[in-house]
Scaffold this motif. Structure first.
Motif, mmCIF file in Angstrom:
data_model
loop_
_atom_site.group_PDB
_atom_site.id
_atom_site.type_symbol
_atom_site.label_atom_id
_atom_site.label_comp_id
_atom_site.label_asym_id
_atom_site.label_seq_id
_atom_site.Cartn_x
_atom_site.Cartn_y
_atom_site.Cartn_z
ATOM 1 N N GLN A 24 30.696 10.495 -27.408
ATOM 2 C CA GLN A 24 30.718 11.707 -26.592
ATOM 3 C C GLN A 24 29.925 11.527 -25.301
ATOM 4 O O GLN A 24 30.354 11.967 -24.232
ATOM 5 N N SER A 37 31.529 11.887 -21.677
ATOM 6 C CA SER A 37 30.990 12.919 -20.794
ATOM 7 C C SER A 37 30.546 12.327 -19.457
ATOM 8 O O SER A 37 30.872 12.853 -18.393
ATOM 9 N N GLN A 95 33.492 11.351 -17.226
ATOM 10 C CA GLN A 95 34.147 12.498 -16.598
ATOM 11 C C GLN A 95 33.288 13.082 -15.470
ATOM 12 O O GLN A 95 33.796 13.428 -14.400
ATOM 13 N N TRP A 154 30.885 18.290 -21.096
ATOM 14 C CA TRP A 154 31.410 17.388 -22.108
ATOM 15 C C TRP A 154 32.641 16.627 -21.614
ATOM 16 O O TRP A 154 33.023 15.615 -22.195
ATOM 17 N N GLY A 155 33.288 17.138 -20.603
ATOM 18 C CA GLY A 155 34.526 16.526 -20.129
ATOM 19 C C GLY A 155 35.684 16.793 -21.060
ATOM 20 O O GLY A 155 36.605 15.985 -21.193
ATOM 21 N N LYS A 156 35.634 17.967 -21.728
ATOM 22 C CA LYS A 156 36.684 18.324 -22.682
ATOM 23 C C LYS A 156 37.449 19.556 -22.181
ATOM 24 O O LYS A 156 36.885 20.644 -22.108
#
Length: 251
Positions: free
Chosen positions: A143, A147, A150, A201-203
């Motif tokens: 993660q 992250s 991103q 988080w880049g999600k």
């Protein structure tokens, strides 16, 4: 006015001798004089006609259409020139707009700054930043890498805006600690908090369980909700309840 040989006219008009020969063959532009030796000579009338041909070619007219226009008995040279002038001015405006856009793009690319890993932890001391990142990499290696990848794609300005927005949201939530964590006002702020977290988080997708995990982290690790280095257990508990409620009611 003097007559011009084909080579001279080609140089003046910016076309090839071969092109003028072709125009002669198809009857689009015939010389005013053809000498006994076979030389082509062009006068003022032909120069003006060539000018019209080149104007119409600039507007992507076919040679056959150009010939029909110029050979029309009602063709008005002055009116045609005025129309060409208008068309060229419009084209000039479009080109100037395109050039302006290109200049801005070139300037942006030349001066574009790229983010570095240390920029992600700005505000922390070098030692603290290294310690936090080391710990995070040990606990959530996949993660953390995702992250960072991103976030590094963002411009420094966009990343700064993200941090500023998150900081303001955090302060607003702290001010609501004594409120009902399930209230509409708190949940609206939590929705903003969730949106900021996803960006960090880049999600882009919904991640309710991961969000609950962060809520538990707020309670289990006092550092995440500390104020000026001092634990704030009340705020941590408030955030956990508010975040759990939000995650459970996420559409």
């Amino acid at each position: 006015m003097a007559n011009y040989a084909v080579k001279k006219l080609a140089g003046m008009a910016g076309v090839s001798v071969r092109t003028l020969h072709h125009y002669d063959r198809i009857g689009l532009l015939r010389p005013s004089v053809r000498t006994e030796a076979g030389y082509r000579l062009y006068g003022e009338k032909e120069l003006l006609r060539l000018q019209q041909i080149l104007f119409y070619k600039e507007m992507d007219f076919e040679l056959k259409t150009i010939a029909e226009l110029l050979d029309d008995p009602e063709f008005d040279m002055v009116q045609a020139l005025q129309h060409h002038k208008k068309s060229l001015l419009q084209k000039k405006k479009r080109i100037e707009t395109l050039l302006g856009t290109l200049e801005k793009t070139i300037d942006h690319l030349k001066n574009k700054q790229t983010m570095k890993h240390e920029d992600l932890y700005k505000g922390l001391s070098k030692e603290q930043a290294q310690a936090w990142r080391k710990e995070a990499m040990e606990r959530w290696p996949g993660q953390v890498k995702h992250s960072e990848q991103q976030l590094l794609k963002m411009s420094p300005e966009a990343f700064e805006e993200l941090k500023t927005g998150f900081g303001a949201n955090w302060q607003q939530l702290m001010a609501m600690t004594d409120n009902d964590p399930h209230s509409a006002e708190v949940q609206q702020l939590i929705a903003d908090h969730y949106r900021y977290i996803l960006q960090f988080w880049g999600k882009p997708e919904v991640a309710p369980e991961a969000y609950k995990g962060l809520a538990d982290l707020y309670v289990s690790d006092e550092r995440y909700t500390a104020v000026e280095g001092k634990p704030n257990r009340g705020f941590a508990a408030f955030m956990q309840k508010a975040m759990y409620y939000f995650a459970d009611h996420m559409e």
